[in-house]
Scaffold this active site. Structure first.
Site, PDB file in Angstrom:
ATOM      1  N   HIS A   1      42.108  49.902  38.563  1.00  0.00           N
ATOM      2  CA  HIS A   1      42.776  48.641  38.236  1.00  0.00           C
ATOM      3  C   HIS A   1      42.433  48.197  36.825  1.00  0.00           C
ATOM      4  CE1 HIS A   1      38.930  47.852  40.249  1.00  0.00           C
ATOM      5  NE2 HIS A   1      38.798  46.839  39.413  1.00  0.00           N
TER       6      HIS A   1
ATOM      7  N   ASP B   1      43.390  38.044  40.681  1.00  0.00           N
ATOM      8  CA  ASP B   1      42.041  38.352  41.163  1.00  0.00           C
ATOM      9  C   ASP B   1      41.557  37.226  42.072  1.00  0.00           C
ATOM     10  OD1 ASP B   1      39.542  40.322  39.922  1.00  0.00           O
ATOM     11  OD2 ASP B   1      39.001  38.582  41.129  1.00  0.00           O
ATOM     12  N   ILE B   2      40.917  37.595  43.173  1.00  0.00           N
ATOM     13  CA  ILE B   2      40.470  36.611  44.154  1.00  0.00           C
ATOM     14  C   ILE B   2      39.322  35.749  43.601  1.00  0.00           C
ATOM     15  CG2 ILE B   2      38.707  38.001  45.350  1.00  0.00           C
ATOM     16  CD1 ILE B   2      40.038  37.117  48.001  1.00  0.00           C
TER      17      ILE B   2
ATOM     18  N   GLU C   1      33.793  47.818  41.320  1.00  0.00           N
ATOM     19  CA  GLU C   1      33.487  47.422  42.704  1.00  0.00           C
ATOM     20  C   GLU C   1      34.554  47.900  43.684  1.00  0.00           C
ATOM     21  OE1 GLU C   1      32.889  43.213  42.616  1.00  0.00           O
ATOM     22  OE2 GLU C   1      31.103  43.399  41.343  1.00  0.00           O
TER      23      GLU C   1
ATOM     24  N   ASN D   1      37.130  48.993  34.534  1.00  0.00           N
ATOM     25  CA  ASN D   1      35.790  49.453  34.878  1.00  0.00           C
ATOM     26  C   ASN D   1      35.885  50.763  35.651  1.00  0.00           C
ATOM     27  OD1 ASN D   1      34.655  47.070  33.812  1.00  0.00           O
ATOM     28  ND2 ASN D   1      35.069  45.978  35.713  1.00  0.00           N
TER      29      ASN D   1
HETATM   30  P1  5GP Z   1      35.900  45.762  39.452  1.00  0.00           P
HETATM   31  O1  5GP Z   1      34.484  45.272  39.327  1.00  0.00           O
HETATM   32  O2  5GP Z   1      36.036  46.826  40.514  1.00  0.00           O
HETATM   33  O3  5GP Z   1      36.487  46.152  38.138  1.00  0.00           O
HETATM   34  O4  5GP Z   1      36.732  44.501  39.893  1.00  0.00           O
HETATM   35  C1  5GP Z   1      37.236  44.317  41.183  1.00  0.00           C
HETATM   36  C2  5GP Z   1      37.910  42.969  41.190  1.00  0.00           C
HETATM   37  O5  5GP Z   1      38.661  42.864  42.385  1.00  0.00           O
HETATM   38  C3  5GP Z   1      36.918  41.807  41.171  1.00  0.00           C
HETATM   39  O6  5GP Z   1      37.177  40.995  40.040  1.00  0.00           O
HETATM   40  C4  5GP Z   1      37.198  41.085  42.495  1.00  0.00           C
HETATM   41  O7  5GP Z   1      37.134  39.681  42.374  1.00  0.00           O
HETATM   42  C5  5GP Z   1      38.591  41.546  42.864  1.00  0.00           C
HETATM   43  N1  5GP Z   1      38.861  41.618  44.287  1.00  0.00           N
HETATM   44  C6  5GP Z   1      38.056  42.187  45.241  1.00  0.00           C
HETATM   45  N2  5GP Z   1      38.625  42.104  46.451  1.00  0.00           N
HETATM   46  C7  5GP Z   1      39.814  41.459  46.274  1.00  0.00           C
HETATM   47  C8  5GP Z   1      40.847  41.080  47.184  1.00  0.00           C
HETATM   48  O8  5GP Z   1      40.795  41.303  48.387  1.00  0.00           O
HETATM   49  N3  5GP Z   1      41.921  40.448  46.646  1.00  0.00           N
HETATM   50  C9  5GP Z   1      42.029  40.184  45.320  1.00  0.00           C
HETATM   51  N4  5GP Z   1      43.131  39.559  44.899  1.00  0.00           N
HETATM   52  N5  5GP Z   1      41.072  40.538  44.431  1.00  0.00           N
HETATM   53  C10 5GP Z   1      39.973  41.161  44.911  1.00  0.00           C
END
Ligand code: 5GP
Ligand code: ZN
Length: 116
Positions: A102, A32-33, A97, A89
């Site tokens: 994932h 995760d970034i 998001e 999520n």
């Molecule tokens: P969500 O809230 O959708 O469950 O989590 C999305 C996750 O994706 C977040 O923790 C966010 O930091 C991660 N994320 C978003 N964009 C990128 C990206 O371009 N690269 C990586 N490695 N992670 C990302």
């Protein structure tokens, strides 16, 4: 199927270089970034599924693979015994998001999460 506008599809396709963690015929895992803990890995289907709402019986092998790679990754990260959380999520109330399904694998100390 891939979505040309989806960031995770681009990562799966290798168009955005990641610190490689794992890839096989069904899933890709990468860091995760914005990690919330020392280990924060995202496990995603190679095929574009928006969320768990897109899962059908045709995805049973894929859904199982998303979980069956977990012990391998946890072992590699050295958190198999210390423990970890798996979070998926879905939708606005689930705070999803990125609209490519994932599974978060989160382990190590300094973990933040609203539940517990
Ligand atoms: P969500 O809230 O959708 O469950 O989590 C999305 C996750 O994706 C977040 O923790 C966010 O930091 C991660 N994320 C978003 N964009 C990128 C990206 O371009 N690269 C990586 N490695 N992670 C990302
Ligand atoms: Zn996608």
């Amino acid at each position: 199927m891939t979505d040309p506008d989806c960031i995770f599809c681009k990562i799966v396709a290798g168009e955005i270089p990641q610190e490689g963690v794992y890839q096989d015929d069904l899933v890709t895992a990468f860091r995760d970034i914005h990690p919330v803990a020392p280990t924060h890995i995202l496990i995603v289907p190679n095929e574009h599924l928006a969320s768990t709402n897109d899962l059908t019986r045709n995805h049973e092998k894929l859904a199982a693979r998303m979980l069956s790679v977990v012990p391998k990754l946890a072992r590699h990260e050295g958190i198999e015994q210390s423990g970890y959380r798996l979070i998926m999520n879905s939708g606005p109330d689930g705070k999803q998001e990125v609209i490519h399904m994932h599974l978060h694998l989160i382990g190590g100390q300094a973990m933040r999460h609203p539940i517990g």
